[in-house]
Every structure is written in C-alpha cells, then in structure tokens.
Design a protein around this motif. Structure first.
Motif, mmCIF file in Angstrom:
data_model
loop_
_atom_site.group_PDB
_atom_site.id
_atom_site.type_symbol
_atom_site.label_atom_id
_atom_site.label_comp_id
_atom_site.label_asym_id
_atom_site.label_seq_id
_atom_site.Cartn_x
_atom_site.Cartn_y
_atom_site.Cartn_z
ATOM 1 N N MET B 209 0.828 -1.221 0.000
ATOM 2 C CA MET B 209 0.000 0.000 0.000
ATOM 3 C C MET B 209 0.849 1.252 0.000
ATOM 4 O O MET B 209 0.550 2.223 -0.688
ATOM 5 C CB MET B 209 -0.893 0.020 1.236
ATOM 6 N N ARG B 210 1.912 1.232 0.792
ATOM 7 C CA ARG B 210 2.761 2.416 0.884
ATOM 8 C C ARG B 210 3.345 2.764 -0.495
ATOM 9 O O ARG B 210 3.348 3.910 -0.904
ATOM 10 C CB ARG B 210 3.875 2.178 1.890
ATOM 11 N N ASP B 211 3.827 1.740 -1.198
ATOM 12 C CA ASP B 211 4.393 1.969 -2.532
ATOM 13 C C ASP B 211 3.318 2.488 -3.483
ATOM 14 O O ASP B 211 3.561 3.374 -4.297
ATOM 15 C CB ASP B 211 4.984 0.669 -3.100
ATOM 16 N N ALA B 212 2.120 1.912 -3.360
ATOM 17 C CA ALA B 212 1.039 2.315 -4.263
ATOM 18 C C ALA B 212 0.684 3.777 -4.061
ATOM 19 O O ALA B 212 0.329 4.480 -5.007
ATOM 20 C CB ALA B 212 -0.188 1.438 -4.033
ATOM 21 N N ILE B 213 0.803 4.232 -2.816
ATOM 22 C CA ILE B 213 0.475 5.629 -2.514
ATOM 23 C C ILE B 213 1.618 6.563 -2.926
ATOM 24 O O ILE B 213 1.398 7.644 -3.476
ATOM 25 C CB ILE B 213 0.176 5.800 -0.996
ATOM 26 N N ALA B 214 2.854 6.100 -2.681
ATOM 27 C CA ALA B 214 4.017 6.973 -2.900
ATOM 28 C C ALA B 214 4.369 7.149 -4.370
ATOM 29 O O ALA B 214 5.075 8.077 -4.733
ATOM 30 C CB ALA B 214 5.218 6.424 -2.139
ATOM 31 N N LYS B 238 -2.644 13.336 -1.115
ATOM 32 C CA LYS B 238 -2.842 13.452 0.330
ATOM 33 C C LYS B 238 -3.154 12.113 1.000
ATOM 34 O O LYS B 238 -3.259 12.028 2.208
ATOM 35 C CB LYS B 238 -3.991 14.439 0.612
ATOM 36 N N LEU B 239 -3.301 11.088 0.190
ATOM 37 C CA LEU B 239 -3.762 9.783 0.672
ATOM 38 C C LEU B 239 -2.794 9.166 1.690
ATOM 39 O O LEU B 239 -1.584 9.281 1.567
ATOM 40 C CB LEU B 239 -3.893 8.849 -0.537
ATOM 41 N N THR B 240 -3.368 8.522 2.729
ATOM 42 C CA THR B 240 -2.545 7.753 3.671
ATOM 43 C C THR B 240 -3.030 6.308 3.676
ATOM 44 O O THR B 240 -4.103 6.001 3.167
ATOM 45 C CB THR B 240 -2.670 8.289 5.115
ATOM 46 N N VAL B 241 -2.243 5.429 4.258
ATOM 47 C CA VAL B 241 -2.623 4.019 4.329
ATOM 48 C C VAL B 241 -3.949 3.882 5.089
ATOM 49 O O VAL B 241 -4.817 3.102 4.708
ATOM 50 C CB VAL B 241 -1.515 3.187 5.009
ATOM 51 N N GLN B 242 -4.086 4.685 6.181
ATOM 52 C CA GLN B 242 -5.327 4.628 6.965
ATOM 53 C C GLN B 242 -6.544 4.979 6.106
ATOM 54 O O GLN B 242 -7.538 4.256 6.108
ATOM 55 C CB GLN B 242 -5.241 5.605 8.152
ATOM 56 N N ASP B 243 -6.438 6.091 5.338
ATOM 57 C CA ASP B 243 -7.530 6.501 4.431
ATOM 58 C C ASP B 243 -7.897 5.349 3.508
ATOM 59 O O ASP B 243 -9.065 5.023 3.312
ATOM 60 C CB ASP B 243 -7.084 7.660 3.520
ATOM 61 N N LEU B 244 -6.849 4.767 2.963
ATOM 62 C CA LEU B 244 -7.042 3.745 1.950
ATOM 63 C C LEU B 244 -7.804 2.557 2.520
ATOM 64 O O LEU B 244 -8.749 2.048 1.915
ATOM 65 C CB LEU B 244 -5.663 3.303 1.420
ATOM 66 N N LEU B 245 -7.405 2.159 3.744
ATOM 67 C CA LEU B 245 -8.067 1.023 4.385
ATOM 68 C C LEU B 245 -9.529 1.340 4.657
ATOM 69 O O LEU B 245 -10.410 0.529 4.403
ATOM 70 C CB LEU B 245 -7.366 0.685 5.702
ATOM 71 N N GLN B 246 -9.743 2.547 5.136
ATOM 72 C CA GLN B 246 -11.104 2.959 5.461
ATOM 73 C C GLN B 246 -11.983 2.983 4.216
ATOM 74 O O GLN B 246 -13.085 2.446 4.194
ATOM 75 C CB GLN B 246 -11.055 4.348 6.090
ATOM 76 N N ALA B 257 -11.608 -8.181 5.050
ATOM 77 C CA ALA B 257 -10.786 -8.032 3.854
ATOM 78 C C ALA B 257 -9.614 -7.096 4.123
ATOM 79 O O ALA B 257 -8.539 -7.251 3.566
ATOM 80 C CB ALA B 257 -11.617 -7.511 2.692
ATOM 81 N N ASN B 258 -9.825 -6.114 5.012
ATOM 82 C CA ASN B 258 -8.756 -5.179 5.335
ATOM 83 C C ASN B 258 -7.537 -5.897 5.883
ATOM 84 O O ASN B 258 -6.419 -5.659 5.474
ATOM 85 C CB ASN B 258 -9.232 -4.182 6.386
#
Lengths: 304, 264
Positions: B209-214, B238-246, B257-258
């Motif tokens: 996820m981090r790579d996908a965001i960065a 502005k996306l963060t891993v937390q946002d993405l999971l939510q 699934a998370n």
C-alpha cells in the motif's frame, strides 16, 4: 593389440566426425532451444535412405545430399508443428514423427530394410574403404571441411539479429515473447534446421558405410547427447567462443568413437554397446545434478 | 492512451473450481499517466495486467492501446507497444546471454530481426552510457551473463531494457516483490526516474500500500475482479494508508478483507 587399435583409429575418427555433424544438429535443439528432440533417430535414417536411393537412381551425390537435408527439414518441421500448433509436448511430438518415419523410410527404400550403394558402382563423396589411403579419396579431409563449413554457418546465423532472438527463445521464452520474438516459429525453424543437419549426416554416413539401413538411426539421439556432453565436459571450461563450442561437440563425438573402439578391442561384445552408451549418457547427465544438490543449491539441473 | 472496456475472464468455467478473475473491468489510462494497482490475492490485478500483456486471453471485452485493438493480438506481436518487468527477476532477461546481448534484443523489440549482425559496434557505446545511468557498475560488464547478476541488478537491467525502445505502455508486475526492502526501494526510485524521463504511460501492480500511494499519479484498488476504488489528482497526493483502508472498507463493505490486504 596396440597395432590393431591404431589401425582402427582412422575409422573411429571418421565415424566420429560424421556423428559429430549429427551431434551439432542435436546441440541446436538440446542446448540452444532446450528441447530434447527424438525426431533425429528417424531423420538420420531418412537422410541415409533418400541419399542412397537417389544416388542409385543416378543423381549427383551432392544433389542427393541436399535432398536428404531437405527431407530432414520437413521431418523437423512436422515435429515443430505438432509441438507448437497442436500443443503436444516436444518429446512426444518427436517420438511420433520418429515412429512415422520408420514406415516412411521403408517406403523410400522400396520396402527393403537395407539398400546398398557400392563405391565401385557409384560416384560416392566418401567411403570407409579409403579411410587409410593417403590421397583425396580419404574421407577425413572432406568431413573436416563439412564440419568447418557447418560450424561457421551456425556461428554466423546465431550471431545475427534473428539468431540472437533464436537463442533467447531457448534461454527464456517468456522474455523472448516480451521482446516481440515469435518463439513458436523459432522453435519450428530450429527443429527443421536441426533435422536437416542430422539427415545430411545420415546421407554422409550411408555413403561412408556403403548402405542405408532402416535401423541406422536407432539410438542416434543418445550418441548425439553423448557427444554434446563429452565435448562440454572436456572443452567446456576452456572455450568461451561460440564457434569453438560447436567444434567441441564434434570433438566429443570423435572421443566417443575412439573410446568405443578401445573398449571393443578390449573384448566388449558389440551387442552391449547401446547399453553402455546409455549408461555413459545417464551418468554424464546425472553428475552435474548430484553436484548441484550436494552444493546445497535449490532446483534441478541447469539445462541451457 | 489505454482503453480497457468491460473485460471479463473466468478460469475453470463450469467446474467446481470456477473462479471469476475479471468481472467487467473498465479503465481508461491517459497518455503519460502512471497508475498503481493494488488489491489482495485473487483481486484480479495480475490477471488484468496479463490480459493487457497478452499472456492470457480475455473471454469478452476489449483492450485498445493508442487506437489499436490489441485484445486478440498475440503476445509477441503486441510486445512492440509494451515494456514489461516481471515479479521474478529471472524472467526479464535471458540468463545465459550477455548483458549486451539482452540489451540488443530489447533494442529490436517490435522491429524486424534480419540477418545483420546482432549487435552493432556503435550500439555498444550507447548501451554502456545507458548502463552507466544505473550506477551499478554494469557498464564495465557488457559480456557477463545476466544469470550472474543479483536480483536487484537484473530488475534494473530489465527496466532499462523495457524503456530502451520507448513503449506506449510500461507494465510493472510486482517487480519489487522478490527483492529485499533496500533493493526494492532503489528499483522503485529507478522506475520513477525512467518513467519520468521517458514520459511513459505506466501501470504498476503492487502488494504494498505504501508503494502504491508513494508512486504514480493515480491509484486503483481491485477486489473480486472489479475496480472498487479509483483515486487521482490532489486526493491521491494526500492519501494515507489509513484513508485507503477505510475507503476500501466502505467500498467493499467488509472489515476482514482489510486484514487480509494488510497481511497480503
């Protein structure tokens, strides 16, 4: 005994050189394309049969040899299409073609299992009768010339743009396709080329021994593999150049026939030869595998 | 521009193992866009990438690249338009061929391979320059077989090969998954640089996820053979891993699934 052994040496070298040509064909599939092609057992005899029947019919022996090579190419083409277009595993495709060639070869030879072509009656390119004479009828210079021309041709071919793609097809088919290389077509061309070389060797072998026999190719793949492997284990560490690597296959075949001559002189029964050949090849294939496993490496033997 | 229209793929159709891998995926990728694709195991991201690459045929739908319909084009032919880097570092190069031979193969992607010599003299100098940009010292090892290189070196070389003959689309298939974290970071940085320098349209599949965001300027998330999230522009920055999971939880309506995705 030493004298009779020395007397047998020119014959062993000549046979080794003929089979060396055949083994270079096997190298093309086994090492370059990474396919064990069993078609060769049939296409060697096809080459011999076509060559002998055409020479008996009055055709120029060079032309007859060319026709033999073309017939071999057709056999390889069929194996290739069975493999790439019909999805049959390469080994099985080769076996199918090989089996069918047995019938085809009998047809070519007019229903006989053996057809003679005497050097007295026909203008042959080479004959084992002159293997110890010291003039141009001796088959050795001609065979060396054939080997040199074949090696130079393949060296050139594999160095071209197409040839690089051809080698990539065997080295890593996924990568080759990702680079826009038509791997299926390359495999078919490789099999056709390999079997053309093998059939040409068959044509030379038939002339050398003065006859074509429907069984002359039995176990040819094993002799070819033995030559490839012996050549590699003797010269593989020394030579890096591609042309010399191809030459080492021919050297391997010559060594094979010299060793064979020696064990025959030591009193081995000719009937046991094929058993011995198979054991030698199995050992040479197994040793690198065992070594890799003892060294703790994962995976099977490295092929290409 | 890549236009994927409603592609579907079912594996083992009509058996108990039936698996819908792609359930009507549509995606339009503008020229120069860099999309990262994320999702758990079996979400369909690799299947989508393979459908574009041509290693598998879709059951229905179409894939059009710069106006050319490549849906049914054989893999070796559409390779003309595509640069590819694989998950397995062994896959991208011919291990028994030299570095320069591999580069020469890549330089002829999509071109006719004739009977001219496989590597021209002037090419060698160009390859040397290109390799020097990787800063791995490979420029002095042109005649080394690529199987002797490390995984990171091979992926860097494969990236270089993918961009050597500029592709219309660069496909990165979890290309850092088999590398250690430090090497992965280097290869990702190199990917960014090559994409930017050549203005490549890029699709990068990743588990991370981090790579996908960065990386990239657009992010899509897949689940059950569908695209469930599509984030781009400022929002993506502005996306963060937390946002993405939510947001994934909202989109798919399932909490477990998370965890699966985080672990996957």
């Amino acid at each position: 005994m030493i004298v009779s052994l020395l007397n047998a040496m020119p014959g062993a070298v000549a046979q080794g050189l003929v089979w060396g040509l055949m083994a270079i064909g096997v190298y093309l599939t086994f090492r370059v394309l990474d396919v064990a092609d069993l078609t060769v057992d049939g296409s060697l005899a096809t080459g011999g049969a076509v060559c002998v029947m055409l020479i008996r019919g009055g055709v120029n022996p060079w032309l007859a040899l060319l026709c033999a090579a073309l017939c071999g190419a057709v056999a390889g083409f069929i194996t290739g299409e069975l493999h790439t277009r019909c999805g049959i595993p390469a080994i099985l495709a080769g076996i199918l073609t090989q089996l069918s060639l047995y019938s085809v070869n009998l047809r070519i030879m007019g229903g006989k299992a053996n057809q003679a072509v005497g050097v007295d009656k026909y203008p042959l390119l080479l004959s084992q009768r002159f293997v110890r004479t010291l003039d141009l009828t001796n088959p050795l210079p001609l065979l060396l010339l054939f080997t040199a021309v074949l090696v130079l041709f393949l060296y050139w071919l594999c160095g071209t743009e197409w040839g690089c793609g051809f080698r990539a097809t065997g080295a890593n088919a996924h990568m080759a396709r990702a680079q826009g290389i038509h791997t299926g077509r390359n495999t078919v061309i490789g099999l056709a080329l390999s079997n053309a070389i093998v059939a040409m060797a068959g044509g030379l072998l038939a002339q050398y021994q003065g006859s074509a026999d429907v069984n002359m190719g039995r176990g040819a793949i094993v002799i070819g593999l033995a030559s490839v492997i012996i050549g590699e284990s003797v010269l593989g560490k020394v030579v890096r150049n591609y042309a010399l690597r191809l030459c080492s296959v021919s050297v391997g075949a010559v060594i094979y026939y010299i060793v064979l001559q020696v064990v025959l002189q030591l009193g081995l029964n000719t009937n046991d030869l094929k058993l011995l050949s198979a054991i030698i090849v199995a050992l040479f294939l197994a040793v690198p595998y065992w070594r890799a496993h003892r060294a703790g490496k994962k995976g099977g033997p490295r092929h290409a | 521009m890549l236009e994927i229209r409603d592609i579907r793929k079912t594996f083992h159709a009509g058996t108990v193992n039936e698996k819908i891998a792609l359930d009507g995926v549509s995606l339009t990728l503008e020229t120069g866009q860099f999309v990262t694709v994320i999702g758990g195991n079996g979400a369909g991201k690799s299947t989508m990438l393979n459908a574009v690459a041509g290693t598998l045929q879709v059951d229905s739908g179409s894939i059009v690249l710069d106006g050319v319909d490549i849906t049914h084009m054989p893999e070796y032919r559409r390779a003309k338009y595509l640069g590819r880097v694989f998950q397995d570092p062994m896959m991208g190069t011919a291990g028994d061929m030299w570095i320069e031979e591999n580069l020469a193969l890549a330089a002829r992607r999509g071109k006719r391979r004739g009977f001219k010599w496989g590597i021209q003299k002037e090419e060698r100098e160009f390859f040397r320059q290109q390799l020097a940009t990787l800063e791995l010292g490979l420029e002095d090892r042109l005649t080394v077989k690529t199987r002797l290189l490390s995984g990171g070196q091979r992926q860097a070389l494969t990236l270089l090969m993918a961009a050597l003959e500029k592709p219309k689309l660069l496909l990165l298939d979890e290309h850092t998954a088999a590398l250690d974290p430090r090497t992965a970071a280097k290869v990702l940085a190199l990917s960014d640089r090559i994409v930017a320098e050549n203005h490549l349209t890029t699709m990068m599949v990743t588990h991370n996820m981090r790579d996908a965001i960065a990386h990239g300027d657009r992010l899509i998330m897949m689940d059950g053979g569908r695209i469930v999230l599509d984030i781009s522009g400022e929002e993506k920055k502005k996306l963060t891993v937390q946002d993405l999971l939510q947001r994934f939880g909202q989109a798919s309506g399932s909490q477990e699934a998370n965890d699966k995705m985080l672990l996957g």
